[in-house]
Motif scaffolding. Structure first.
Motif, PDB file in Angstrom:
ATOM      1  N   GLU A   8       0.834  -1.183   0.000  1.00  0.00           N
ATOM      2  CA  GLU A   8       0.000   0.000   0.000  1.00  0.00           C
ATOM      3  C   GLU A   8       0.876   1.242   0.000  1.00  0.00           C
ATOM      4  OE1 GLU A   8      -2.361  -0.238   3.487  1.00  0.00           O
ATOM      5  OE2 GLU A   8      -3.036  -2.236   3.018  1.00  0.00           O
ATOM      6  N   GLY A   9       0.298   2.321  -0.338  1.00  0.00           N
ATOM      7  CA  GLY A   9       0.937   3.591  -0.051  1.00  0.00           C
ATOM      8  C   GLY A   9       1.739   4.168  -1.188  1.00  0.00           C
ATOM      9  N   SER A  10       2.729   3.439  -1.689  1.00  0.00           N
ATOM     10  CA  SER A  10       3.624   4.053  -2.663  1.00  0.00           C
ATOM     11  C   SER A  10       3.313   3.591  -4.075  1.00  0.00           C
ATOM     12  CB  SER A  10       5.065   3.711  -2.320  1.00  0.00           C
ATOM     13  OG  SER A  10       5.262   2.335  -2.402  1.00  0.00           O
ATOM     14  N   GLU A  11       2.114   3.085  -4.292  1.00  0.00           N
ATOM     15  CA  GLU A  11       1.787   2.616  -5.625  1.00  0.00           C
ATOM     16  C   GLU A  11       1.536   3.794  -6.546  1.00  0.00           C
ATOM     17  OE1 GLU A  11      -1.683   0.794  -4.384  1.00  0.00           O
ATOM     18  OE2 GLU A  11      -0.716  -0.980  -3.548  1.00  0.00           O
ATOM     19  N   PRO A  12       1.920   3.651  -7.813  1.00  0.00           N
ATOM     20  CA  PRO A  12       1.542   4.685  -8.764  1.00  0.00           C
ATOM     21  C   PRO A  12       0.035   4.667  -8.978  1.00  0.00           C
ATOM     22  CG  PRO A  12       2.576   2.825  -9.886  1.00  0.00           C
ATOM     23  CD  PRO A  12       2.673   2.564  -8.421  1.00  0.00           C
ATOM     24  N   VAL A  13      -0.473   5.754  -9.485  1.00  0.00           N
ATOM     25  CA  VAL A  13      -1.909   5.808  -9.757  1.00  0.00           C
ATOM     26  C   VAL A  13      -2.249   4.829 -10.875  1.00  0.00           C
ATOM     27  CG1 VAL A  13      -3.777   7.276 -10.581  1.00  0.00           C
ATOM     28  CG2 VAL A  13      -2.032   8.208  -9.057  1.00  0.00           C
ATOM     29  N   ALA A  14      -3.300   4.047 -10.664  1.00  0.00           N
ATOM     30  CA  ALA A  14      -3.648   3.021 -11.631  1.00  0.00           C
ATOM     31  C   ALA A  14      -4.325   3.617 -12.859  1.00  0.00           C
ATOM     32  CB  ALA A  14      -4.579   2.000 -10.986  1.00  0.00           C
ATOM     33  N   VAL A  15      -3.981   3.088 -14.008  1.00  0.00           N
ATOM     34  CA  VAL A  15      -4.701   3.411 -15.241  1.00  0.00           C
ATOM     35  C   VAL A  15      -5.207   2.094 -15.796  1.00  0.00           C
ATOM     36  CG1 VAL A  15      -3.345   5.465 -15.719  1.00  0.00           C
ATOM     37  CG2 VAL A  15      -2.561   3.270 -16.554  1.00  0.00           C
ATOM     38  N   GLU A  16      -5.787   2.105 -16.959  1.00  0.00           N
ATOM     39  CA  GLU A  16      -6.351   0.881 -17.511  1.00  0.00           C
ATOM     40  C   GLU A  16      -5.274  -0.193 -17.693  1.00  0.00           C
ATOM     41  OE1 GLU A  16      -8.907  -0.437 -21.425  1.00  0.00           O
ATOM     42  OE2 GLU A  16      -8.787   1.659 -20.851  1.00  0.00           O
ATOM     43  N   ALA A  17      -5.587  -1.441 -17.321  1.00  0.00           N
ATOM     44  CA  ALA A  17      -4.609  -2.520 -17.412  1.00  0.00           C
ATOM     45  C   ALA A  17      -4.077  -2.626 -18.837  1.00  0.00           C
ATOM     46  CB  ALA A  17      -5.266  -3.834 -16.988  1.00  0.00           C
ATOM     47  N   SER A  18      -2.718  -2.660 -18.959  1.00  0.00           N
ATOM     48  CA  SER A  18      -2.122  -2.629 -20.290  1.00  0.00           C
ATOM     49  C   SER A  18      -1.773  -4.022 -20.799  1.00  0.00           C
ATOM     50  CB  SER A  18      -0.869  -1.758 -20.271  1.00  0.00           C
ATOM     51  OG  SER A  18       0.014  -2.216 -19.273  1.00  0.00           O
ATOM     52  N   GLU A  19      -1.768  -5.029 -19.966  1.00  0.00           N
ATOM     53  CA  GLU A  19      -1.538  -6.392 -20.422  1.00  0.00           C
ATOM     54  C   GLU A  19      -2.424  -7.328 -19.619  1.00  0.00           C
ATOM     55  OE1 GLU A  19       2.560  -7.110 -17.865  1.00  0.00           O
ATOM     56  OE2 GLU A  19       2.335  -8.138 -19.767  1.00  0.00           O
ATOM     57  N   THR A  20      -2.615  -8.524 -20.143  1.00  0.00           N
ATOM     58  CA  THR A  20      -3.474  -9.452 -19.417  1.00  0.00           C
ATOM     59  C   THR A  20      -2.712 -10.018 -18.227  1.00  0.00           C
ATOM     60  OG1 THR A  20      -2.722 -11.393 -20.635  1.00  0.00           O
ATOM     61  CG2 THR A  20      -4.573 -10.131 -21.578  1.00  0.00           C
ATOM     62  N   PHE A  21      -3.463 -10.485 -17.244  1.00  0.00           N
ATOM     63  CA  PHE A  21      -2.826 -11.089 -16.093  1.00  0.00           C
ATOM     64  C   PHE A  21      -2.015 -12.310 -16.518  1.00  0.00           C
ATOM     65  CE2 PHE A  21      -2.767 -14.308 -12.776  1.00  0.00           C
ATOM     66  CZ  PHE A  21      -2.107 -13.613 -11.779  1.00  0.00           C
ATOM     67  N   GLU A  22      -2.543 -13.070 -17.450  1.00  0.00           N
ATOM     68  CA  GLU A  22      -1.825 -14.277 -17.904  1.00  0.00           C
ATOM     69  C   GLU A  22      -0.465 -13.922 -18.469  1.00  0.00           C
ATOM     70  OE1 GLU A  22      -3.570 -17.115 -20.384  1.00  0.00           O
ATOM     71  OE2 GLU A  22      -5.334 -17.452 -19.147  1.00  0.00           O
ATOM     72  N   PHE A  47       1.314 -11.248 -17.919  1.00  0.00           N
ATOM     73  CA  PHE A  47       2.135 -10.744 -16.816  1.00  0.00           C
ATOM     74  C   PHE A  47       2.670 -11.915 -15.989  1.00  0.00           C
ATOM     75  CE2 PHE A  47       2.002  -9.637 -12.240  1.00  0.00           C
ATOM     76  CZ  PHE A  47       3.052  -8.749 -12.192  1.00  0.00           C
ATOM     77  N   TYR A  48       1.804 -12.842 -15.677  1.00  0.00           N
ATOM     78  CA  TYR A  48       2.172 -13.989 -14.838  1.00  0.00           C
ATOM     79  C   TYR A  48       3.273 -14.806 -15.495  1.00  0.00           C
ATOM     80  CZ  TYR A  48       1.523 -18.418 -12.330  1.00  0.00           C
ATOM     81  OH  TYR A  48       1.726 -19.571 -11.614  1.00  0.00           O
ATOM     82  N   VAL A  49       3.075 -15.146 -16.766  1.00  0.00           N
ATOM     83  CA  VAL A  49       4.049 -15.993 -17.463  1.00  0.00           C
ATOM     84  C   VAL A  49       5.404 -15.290 -17.557  1.00  0.00           C
ATOM     85  CG1 VAL A  49       4.615 -17.028 -19.696  1.00  0.00           C
ATOM     86  CG2 VAL A  49       2.315 -17.286 -18.741  1.00  0.00           C
ATOM     87  N   ARG A  50       5.384 -13.981 -17.782  1.00  0.00           N
ATOM     88  CA  ARG A  50       6.644 -13.235 -17.913  1.00  0.00           C
ATOM     89  C   ARG A  50       7.374 -13.122 -16.573  1.00  0.00           C
ATOM     90  NH1 ARG A  50       6.866  -7.920 -17.211  1.00  0.00           N
ATOM     91  NH2 ARG A  50       4.671  -7.621 -17.754  1.00  0.00           N
ATOM     92  N   GLU A  51       6.636 -12.843 -15.515  1.00  0.00           N
ATOM     93  CA  GLU A  51       7.277 -12.548 -14.240  1.00  0.00           C
ATOM     94  C   GLU A  51       7.499 -13.764 -13.345  1.00  0.00           C
ATOM     95  OE1 GLU A  51       8.604  -9.906 -13.409  1.00  0.00           O
ATOM     96  OE2 GLU A  51       7.642  -8.204 -14.388  1.00  0.00           O
ATOM     97  N   TYR A  52       6.845 -14.854 -13.657  1.00  0.00           N
ATOM     98  CA  TYR A  52       6.839 -15.994 -12.745  1.00  0.00           C
ATOM     99  C   TYR A  52       8.244 -16.476 -12.351  1.00  0.00           C
ATOM    100  CZ  TYR A  52       5.521 -20.484 -10.765  1.00  0.00           C
ATOM    101  OH  TYR A  52       5.374 -21.547  -9.931  1.00  0.00           O
ATOM    102  N   PRO A  53       9.157 -16.677 -13.317  1.00  0.00           N
ATOM    103  CA  PRO A  53      10.478 -17.196 -12.922  1.00  0.00           C
ATOM    104  C   PRO A  53      11.199 -16.274 -11.923  1.00  0.00           C
ATOM    105  CG  PRO A  53      10.188 -17.358 -15.298  1.00  0.00           C
ATOM    106  CD  PRO A  53       9.041 -16.532 -14.782  1.00  0.00           C
ATOM    107  N   ALA A  54      11.140 -14.984 -12.152  1.00  0.00           N
ATOM    108  CA  ALA A  54      11.847 -14.060 -11.251  1.00  0.00           C
ATOM    109  C   ALA A  54      11.217 -14.060  -9.868  1.00  0.00           C
ATOM    110  CB  ALA A  54      11.827 -12.647 -11.831  1.00  0.00           C
ATOM    111  N   ILE A  55       9.895 -14.152  -9.826  1.00  0.00           N
ATOM    112  CA  ILE A  55       9.209 -14.099  -8.529  1.00  0.00           C
ATOM    113  C   ILE A  55       9.466 -15.378  -7.737  1.00  0.00           C
ATOM    114  CG2 ILE A  55       6.947 -13.859  -7.399  1.00  0.00           C
ATOM    115  CD1 ILE A  55       7.994 -11.330  -8.825  1.00  0.00           C
ATOM    116  N   VAL A  56       9.447 -16.520  -8.415  1.00  0.00           N
ATOM    117  CA  VAL A  56       9.751 -17.777  -7.723  1.00  0.00           C
ATOM    118  C   VAL A  56      11.202 -17.767  -7.236  1.00  0.00           C
ATOM    119  CG1 VAL A  56      10.030 -20.267  -7.981  1.00  0.00           C
ATOM    120  CG2 VAL A  56       8.059 -19.154  -8.955  1.00  0.00           C
ATOM    121  N   GLY A  57      12.105 -17.270  -8.064  1.00  0.00           N
ATOM    122  CA  GLY A  57      13.505 -17.212  -7.662  1.00  0.00           C
ATOM    123  C   GLY A  57      13.703 -16.356  -6.426  1.00  0.00           C
TER     124      GLY A  57
END
Lengths: 325, 182
Positions: free
Chosen positions: B12-26, B28-38
């Protein structure tokens, strides 16, 4: 070898491990996004069975009450209250307070009437381990740190039994120390707390009235479970084993005097299910806890006579009930 | 947020202001998953729990994707969540306990063991104060600039530098390493 070269090797290790996992999941197991879907479905399913888990918690409470009557072999059974200063009766009028972790960053507090079974959401987001005050009028909770721009130290707080009258117990002079409290002394005057900052971690006591009067009783990090009935000792679940490697699968039940004396581990290292709590029996003879395999167990405060309590066939305990559907 | 997680809010708190989602969650998930698991693996040290910690972070993002997906860099947000989940004694153990229960039912952890040197290094990192461990993991795992680490953790850059310096010094001492050339 330098830090940089060692770090590079360790980073490569992590990257290789994730690559191996990726190869495994793409050839033998469902694709990644499907694994996410499975995870989400499992969470939803857990919530649906949450009500059953809460019911199980009631059974556990009943069993713990029974445990308090387990006779010690070398000592005759005393009538209730005899030889103890203040047997704990922490649920007013048969209400149990419990927390529900929603999978996000907060936990919600519910109470439930043992007889009616109807949960009441107190509308409070907080940390785990809410605790009734001994007189049953207040519930001890923990503040959250707040967003970065207005971050405050973590502090104990209390609310009235129905969730109103939120009071932060901010009597500490040290603003850098975060303090979360999870046990009342039997006379209601002290709180046992877990405290930490960037450098230290330990178990502390503070006054229940205002959160002041900080006193460190152990310099090993852990979550207090309960005071002894005479109020002279605290049982807590140590994060790490004392003088040993940190553990990850479970904690170690540890007892210490409120003056910091007599620190001792009373279960094998990592032998207790993480954050399952611990309860001292009213006669002071036993401490009930959930072992790392989810089985209700008891042990004397000196670490002797540790044994399992018989449970029904389906009787494994989940210490983390999820929201009722 | 757990009182064992640290004194700052996770998400919370330091998030940028949200605008319309620019990519699908899927995507985003597939791209970021390896780094987040690591990141979860390094900070939790748990073969059994790291994947669930990552999934927990993505689940929180999924629930609020209309908002979070509109951030300039939702990956910053998810890294902050998983970095805090992974060093939170309570959250980590909740996840691990459940993962271990599944292992007892015959499922095996998806993550392989690290080398002995890797295990030793990350164990030393995890023994540091939580902020120092997070700073080192974020800085080295993705070769991340100080400013990026500061943004993820919601800290001042100077604080990140100090935590990095202190953390490295302790790991050098713990592992009896040579000092790096200045």
């Amino acid at each position: 070898m330098t830090f940089e070269s060692r770090a590079r090797g360790a980073v490569l290790d992590i990257h290789r491990a994730v690559e191996v996992m990726e190869m495994t999941t793409s050839t033998k197991e469902p694709r990644k996004i499907e694994r996410f879907d499975q995870f989400r479905d499992r969470k939803h399913r857990n919530r649906r069975i949450g009500a059953l888990v809460v019911a199980g918690a009631l059974v556990v409470t009943a069993i713990v009450v029974l445990v308090t009557n387990v006779p010690r072999k070398d000592k005759p059974v005393s009538p209730a209250g005899e030889g103890t200063s203040a047997p704990a009766e922490t649920e007013p009028a048969g209400r149990i307070v419990y927390d529900v972790y929603d999978g996000g960053n907060d936990t919600r507090i519910f109470t439930i009437d043992v007889a009616a079974g109807e949960p009441q959401d107190l509308g409070i987001d907080t940390d785990p381990t809410p605790v009734w005050s001994p007189d049953g009028t207040r519930i001890l909770i923990t503040t959250t740190g707040g967003p970065p721009e207005e971050a405050t130290p973590v502090r104990p707080a209390t609310v009235a039994a129905e969730g109103s009258d939120y009071r932060v117990l901010d009597g500490l002079e040290d603003p850098s120390l975060n303090l979360g409290c999870s046990a009342y002394s039997p006379d209601g005057t002290l709180l046992a707390c877990s405290g930490y900052d960037e450098l230290v971690s330990g178990v502390y006591t503070v006054r229940a009235s205002d959160g002041g009067g900080l006193r460190q009783v152990a310099d090993v990090g852990g979550i207090p479970g309960d005071f002894s009935p005479d109020g002279q000792e605290i049982v807590f679940l140590a994060d790490d084993t004392i003088g040993d490697e940190p553990t990850s699968e479970g904690g170690t039940l540890t007892v210490v005097g409120i003056d910091g004396s007599g620190l001792r581990e009373i279960t094998p290292p990592a032998g207790v299910q993480a954050f399952s709590g611990a309860s001292w029996s009213p006669d002071g003879e036993w401490i009930a806890y959930i072992d790392v395999q989810g089985r209700l167990s008891v042990v004397h405060p000196d670490g002797t006579s540790r044994h399992l309590i018989s449970m029904p066939p389906e009787g494994q305990i989940d210490g983390y009930p999820e929201p009722p559907a | 947020m757990s009182f064992l997680e640290g004194s700052r809010s996770v998400a919370e708190g330091s998030e940028p202001v949200a605008v319309e989602a620019s990519e699908t969650f899927e995507d985003f998930y597939v791209r970021e998953y390896p780094a987040i698991v690591g990141l979860a693996y390094a900070l939790s040290g748990s073969r059994s729990g790291a994947e669930d910690l990552a999934q927990e972070a993505f689940l929180v993002a999924h629930r609020g994707w209309d908002r979070i997906g509109g951030f300039d860099e939702p990956g910053v947000w998810v890294r902050r969540v998983v970095a805090n989940l992974s060093v939170s004694t309570i959250r980590r153990r909740v996840v691990e306990t459940k993962a271990l229960a599944r292992i007892a039912l015959g499922q095996t952890p998806a993550l392989p063991e690290l080398s002995a040197e890797g295990v030793e290094f990350w164990r030393a990192v995890r023994s540091l104060p939580k902020r120092q461990a997070q700073v080192i993991a974020l800085r080295y795992l993705e070769d991340m600039p100080i400013a990026e680490v500061a943004r993820i953790l919601g800290m001042a850059e100077g604080t990140v530098r100090k935590q990095l310096f202190e953390g490295r010094k302790k790991v050098v001492r713990l592992l009896r390493l040579e000092e790096d050339e200045a």
